[in-house]
Design an enzyme around this catalytic site. Structure first.
Site, PDB file in Angstrom:
ATOM      1  NE  ARG A   1      -2.273  -1.816   3.181  1.00 49.15           N
ATOM      2  CZ  ARG A   1      -2.776  -2.180   4.362  1.00 49.15           C
ATOM      3  NH1 ARG A   1      -3.976  -1.813   4.708  1.00 49.15           N
ATOM      4  NH2 ARG A   1      -2.068  -2.916   5.187  1.00 49.15           N
TER       5      ARG A   1
ATOM      6  NE  ARG B   1      -6.474  -4.295  -1.292  1.00 49.63           N
ATOM      7  CZ  ARG B   1      -7.784  -4.155  -1.107  1.00 49.63           C
ATOM      8  NH1 ARG B   1      -8.579  -3.921  -2.129  1.00 49.63           N
ATOM      9  NH2 ARG B   1      -8.295  -4.250   0.111  1.00 49.63           N
TER      10      ARG B   1
HETATM   11  O1  CP3 Z   1       6.120  -7.588  -1.069  1.00 50.22           O
HETATM   12  C1  CP3 Z   1       5.605  -8.240  -0.153  1.00 50.22           C
HETATM   13  O2  CP3 Z   1       6.306  -8.693   0.760  1.00 50.22           O
HETATM   14  C2  CP3 Z   1       4.122  -8.444  -0.199  1.00 50.22           C
HETATM   15  C3  CP3 Z   1       3.627  -9.828   0.024  1.00 50.22           C
HETATM   16  C4  CP3 Z   1       3.113 -10.061   1.430  1.00 50.22           C
HETATM   17  C5  CP3 Z   1       1.847  -9.663   1.919  1.00 50.22           C
HETATM   18  N1  CP3 Z   1       1.672 -10.214   3.159  1.00 50.22           N
HETATM   19  C6  CP3 Z   1       0.871  -8.837   1.187  1.00 50.22           C
HETATM   20  C7  CP3 Z   1      -0.212  -8.158   1.938  1.00 50.22           C
HETATM   21  C8  CP3 Z   1       3.740 -10.791   2.442  1.00 50.22           C
HETATM   22  C9  CP3 Z   1       5.155 -11.369   2.449  1.00 50.22           C
HETATM   23  C10 CP3 Z   1       2.804 -10.893   3.520  1.00 50.22           C
HETATM   24  C11 CP3 Z   1       3.078 -11.672   4.746  1.00 50.22           C
HETATM   25  C12 CP3 Z   1       2.206 -11.514   5.915  1.00 50.22           C
HETATM   26  N2  CP3 Z   1       0.834 -11.397   5.960  1.00 50.22           N
HETATM   27  C13 CP3 Z   1       2.659 -11.561   7.243  1.00 50.22           C
HETATM   28  C14 CP3 Z   1       4.100 -11.799   7.654  1.00 50.22           C
HETATM   29  C15 CP3 Z   1       4.940 -10.607   7.475  1.00 50.22           C
HETATM   30  C16 CP3 Z   1       4.860  -9.608   8.566  1.00 50.22           C
HETATM   31  O3  CP3 Z   1       4.670  -8.431   8.238  1.00 50.22           O
HETATM   32  O4  CP3 Z   1       5.069  -9.966   9.735  1.00 50.22           O
HETATM   33  C17 CP3 Z   1       1.541 -11.404   8.093  1.00 50.22           C
HETATM   34  C18 CP3 Z   1       1.570 -11.350   9.601  1.00 50.22           C
HETATM   35  C19 CP3 Z   1       0.391 -11.321   7.266  1.00 50.22           C
HETATM   36  C20 CP3 Z   1      -1.050 -11.236   7.699  1.00 50.22           C
HETATM   37  C21 CP3 Z   1      -1.656 -10.013   7.141  1.00 50.22           C
HETATM   38  N3  CP3 Z   1      -2.045  -9.879   5.827  1.00 50.22           N
HETATM   39  C22 CP3 Z   1      -1.862  -8.759   7.768  1.00 50.22           C
HETATM   40  C23 CP3 Z   1      -1.592  -8.475   9.222  1.00 50.22           C
HETATM   41  C24 CP3 Z   1      -2.361  -7.878   6.792  1.00 50.22           C
HETATM   42  C25 CP3 Z   1      -2.633  -6.407   6.932  1.00 50.22           C
HETATM   43  C26 CP3 Z   1      -4.049  -6.110   7.187  1.00 50.22           C
HETATM   44  C27 CP3 Z   1      -4.293  -4.609   7.115  1.00 50.22           C
HETATM   45  O5  CP3 Z   1      -5.310  -4.250   6.505  1.00 50.22           O
HETATM   46  O6  CP3 Z   1      -3.482  -3.831   7.643  1.00 50.22           O
HETATM   47  C28 CP3 Z   1      -2.477  -8.603   5.597  1.00 50.22           C
HETATM   48  C29 CP3 Z   1      -2.977  -8.105   4.300  1.00 50.22           C
HETATM   49  C30 CP3 Z   1      -1.935  -7.805   3.294  1.00 50.22           C
HETATM   50  N4  CP3 Z   1      -1.024  -8.721   2.878  1.00 50.22           N
HETATM   51  C31 CP3 Z   1      -1.745  -6.586   2.598  1.00 50.22           C
HETATM   52  C32 CP3 Z   1      -0.657  -6.792   1.740  1.00 50.22           C
HETATM   53  C33 CP3 Z   1      -0.081  -5.827   0.768  1.00 50.22           C
HETATM   54  C34 CP3 Z   1      -2.566  -5.321   2.734  1.00 50.22           C
HETATM   55  C35 CP3 Z   1      -3.981  -5.568   2.318  1.00 50.22           C
HETATM   56  C36 CP3 Z   1      -4.510  -4.705   1.199  1.00 50.22           C
HETATM   57  O7  CP3 Z   1      -3.783  -4.291   0.268  1.00 50.22           O
HETATM   58  O8  CP3 Z   1      -5.725  -4.462   1.252  1.00 50.22           O
END
Ligand code: CP3
Length: 348
Positions: free
Chosen positions: A30, A39
């Site tokens: 984001r 997105r």
């Molecule tokens: O370039 C990259 O590394 C992106 C790929 C990636 C995402 N999630 C995309 C994502 C990776 C490697 C992850 C791993 C992930 N997901 C973890 C481990 C890494 C860490 O930061 O500790 C965890 C704990 C998650 C679980 C998760 N998924 C969370 C807590 C969230 C955020 C929710 C929020 O709205 O704040 C996600 C969603 C997510 N995964 C987003 C992205 C870009 C944002 C959602 C969106 O774009 O609407």
């Protein structure tokens, strides 16, 4: 496929490199306006992640802006619980949620072990991205650690106290082990499938390993990551580098270095030279700039990057990264400053 830029792979194998390779956790996402655009078009996160053309485009976006040395497939750690039938969705401002979180012993007993075949969309996204990258840089596949996945499956999202997860460990450890084992078995197949589809490296994100005591970390988190490492080696991938990243678990670095993995992700709460001493050069180290450094001015970022590089020293086996991932409110321009600083300060 031969790689044009294999610095990242060579550093993971602790070979000498001309400079320190760099990539950033959550480098797609984001904070990039071009991500927010795609997105929005996709409508929701899961549509974006499960449409290979879109996942591929978003994976490559950060590489078009910054000269990074690796790409990480655009996906999420929660794809496995989703494939197990929990029904993942993202609620605006609340983060991940499941339609059917784990609430009983029966839920755990009935949970299926899944395989790469149940996550075909991730395999397709990796195949397409590998083809599109065409050897430009290595592609990283990933999964969550069993413990970190357990917390999301029980707490139904993020948590402050991990009350339900810890109650499971302490009241019914055998049930916790049953769940962790199902997750580990599923993850072995999932990561093997990712390697088969084109990932050159895999990383296990243990984002919440640090909320456990050292003894519990060993029993409920590290043990299952170890099972995955051994499982992948037994499945015929002994040479694919595996990176373990347990945030907040520096107390167990010597044990992690003996897990059979090739590299450890290091958070910013330890000097990387101390991490090097604790791991005795057995593994490569990836890290460990405080991500909040990106809220500082350019001069400060440049200096902080140099400090990490100088602390690691001249030994081979360093991959530059931050101690955790990019945040949505960070400015893309700061990533350019960071990447440029890594190159200037590490070039031999
Ligand atoms: O370039 C990259 O590394 C992106 C790929 C990636 C995402 N999630 C995309 C994502 C990776 C490697 C992850 C791993 C992930 N997901 C973890 C481990 C890494 C860490 O930061 O500790 C965890 C704990 C998650 C679980 C998760 N998924 C969370 C807590 C969230 C955020 C929710 C929020 O709205 O704040 C996600 C969603 C997510 N995964 C987003 C992205 C870009 C944002 C959602 C969106 O774009 O609407």
């Amino acid at each position: 496929m031969t790689l044009e830029n294999d610095l990242f792979l060579r550093a993971l194998l602790r070979e000498k490199t001309e400079r320190t390779p760099v990539w950033l956790m959550r480098q797609a996402g984001r904070y990039l306006p071009e991500y927010r655009k795609i997105r929005k078009q996709a409508g929701d996160f899961m549509t974006l992640a499960s449409t290979p053309e879109l996942a591929c485009e978003v994976t490559i976006q950060p590489l078009e802006r910054f000269p990074l040395d690796a790409a990480i497939i655009f996906s999420d750690i929660l794809t496995i619980p989703d494939a197990m039938g929990l029904g993942l969705h993202f609620v605006q401002g609340e983060g991940p949620k499941f339609e059917k979180p784990i609430t009983s012993a029966k839920d755990i007993e009935n949970l299926p072990i899944v395989s790469a075949d149940d996550l075909q969309y991730v395999m397709d996204a990796i195949s397409l991205t590998t083809k599109t990258l065409n050897g430009r840089v290595p592609l990283i596949g990933f999964a969550g650690s069993p413990w970190t996945l357990l917390t999301y499956m029980l707490e139904n999202g993020s948590s402050k106290s991990y009350a339900k997860s810890k109650a499971l460990l302490y009241r019914t450890p055998e049930l916790a082990h049953q769940l962790l084992d199902k997750l580990a078995q599923s993850t072995i197949s999932y990561l093997a499938g990712q390697i088969e589809s084109g990932a050159s490296v895999v990383q296990i994100f243990d984002s919440w390993g640090g909320v456990l005591s050292p003894a519990d970390y060993k029993t409920f988190s590290l043990q299952y990551m170890n099972q995955i490492v051994i499982g992948l080696q037994a499945a015929g991938y002994p040479d694919t580098p595996i990176i373990l990243f347990s945030k907040g678990a520096n107390h167990s670095l010597p044990m992690m270095a003996n897990s059979g993995c090739h590299a450890l992700g290091i958070d910013w709460t330890i000097n990387i030279n101390d991490a090097l001493k604790l791991t005795e050069g057995k593994v490569a180290l990836q890290g460990n700039l405080d991500p909040a450094t990106l809220y500082a001015d350019d001069h400060f970022i440049d200096h902080a990057v140099k400090e990490v590089i100088d602390a690691y020293g001249d030994r081979p086996g360093h991959v530059f990264n931050m101690g955790h991932g990019m945040q949505p409110d960070m400015e893309p321009e700061k990533v350019a400053v960071l990447v440029d600083a890594v190159k200037r300060h590490s070039e031999h």
